[in-house]
Write an enzyme that holds these catalytic residues in place. Structure first.
Site, PDB file in Angstrom:
ATOM      1  N   ALA A  78     -10.146 -10.443   0.173  1.00  0.00           N
ATOM      2  CA  ALA A  78     -10.728 -11.863   0.564  1.00  0.00           C
ATOM      3  C   ALA A  78      -9.788 -12.895   0.098  1.00  0.00           C
ATOM      4  CB  ALA A  78     -12.032 -11.700  -0.643  1.00  0.00           C
ATOM      5  N   ASP A  79      -9.872 -14.026   1.188  1.00  0.00           N
ATOM      6  CA  ASP A  79      -9.430 -15.005   0.927  1.00  0.00           C
ATOM      7  C   ASP A  79      -9.657 -16.191   0.073  1.00  0.00           C
ATOM      8  OD1 ASP A  79      -6.517 -15.325   2.833  1.00  0.00           O
ATOM      9  OD2 ASP A  79      -8.391 -13.406   4.147  1.00  0.00           O
ATOM     10  N   ARG A  80     -11.183 -16.104  -0.255  1.00  0.00           N
ATOM     11  CA  ARG A  80     -12.296 -17.442  -0.278  1.00  0.00           C
ATOM     12  C   ARG A  80     -12.741 -16.334  -0.637  1.00  0.00           C
ATOM     13  NH1 ARG A  80     -13.070 -23.029   1.018  1.00  0.00           N
ATOM     14  NH2 ARG A  80     -10.715 -22.785   1.779  1.00  0.00           N
TER      15      ARG A  80
END
Length: 207
Positions: A78-80
């Site tokens: 996940a990037d965010r």
């Protein structure tokens, strides 16, 4: 089954841990178009670690899940991660979550707490970057014969006819409803029975 490239501390860390415990038969991993992080980076890591693995086209995942019922989970990075558990990750992650749900497969997000953004209430608040069309229309790689001979010569190949237009978002949003669990270095976050969202704030407080 895993998507994109996340390094040791997240999704690939789970794979390494399962392999070390003798609990992993094999890994399928996607090429992760259009940047091919899976084919370029994940493949290298898995080969280096001598973890049994097969590369599959992004578009083959649903067929794979249907053909191999022994696949128990899809693990992504996940990037965010928003406060409710909605997750932004490499484009293609959302469709993996959809097919995982249809095929009764666990869909697990692995991310460090540095990717958890409590100021972002939900995925609706995340702006998705749209990148250059050329990243889809043109492919780059090393010339094959050169690689076999020990030479790395990067080349560009025009895939689509000149003049073709492309839509190239970098990320997509997977809603928390489709996520089975979120794993950070602090532990595993699950939803309350009957709930559709995660309490990421509580997780960050250690609750």
């Amino acid at each position: 089954m895993r998507n994109c490239f996340t390094g040791y501390g997240t999704a690939l860390g789970i794979v390494r841990s399962l392999h070390a415990q003798g609990s992993l038969d094999r890994v399928y991993f996607t090429e992760t178009r259009p940047y091919n992080q899976g084919a370029r980076l994940t493949a290298y890591e898995l080969l280096t670690e001598e973890i049994p693995a097969h590369l599959v086209c992004d578009s083959a995942v649903s067929a794979l899940l249907r053909s191999d019922p022994m696949i128990r989970a899809i693990v992504v990075g996940a990037d965010r991660v928003a406060a409710n558990g909605d997750t932004a990750n490499k484009i293609g992650t959302y469709q993996l979550a959809i097919t995982a749900r249809y095929h009764g497969c666990q869909f697990i997000v692995a991310a460090p707490t540095t990717s958890v953004d409590l100021h972002t209430k939900s995925g609706a608040d995340i702006v998705i970057e749209e990148r250059d069309e050329a990243e889809i229309l043109v492919q780059t790689g090393f010339e094959r014969q050169g690689v076999l001979e020990g030479r790395l010569e990067r080349v560009e190949v025009q895939v689509a006819p000149v003049g073709t237009r492309a839509w190239n978002p970098s990320f997509d949003i997977t809603p928390a409803e489709l996520i089975s669990a979120i794993v950070t270095e602090r532990g595993v976050v699950v939803k309350q029975p009957g709930g559709s969202e995660f309490d990421m704030a509580g997780h960050m407080r250690g609750e």
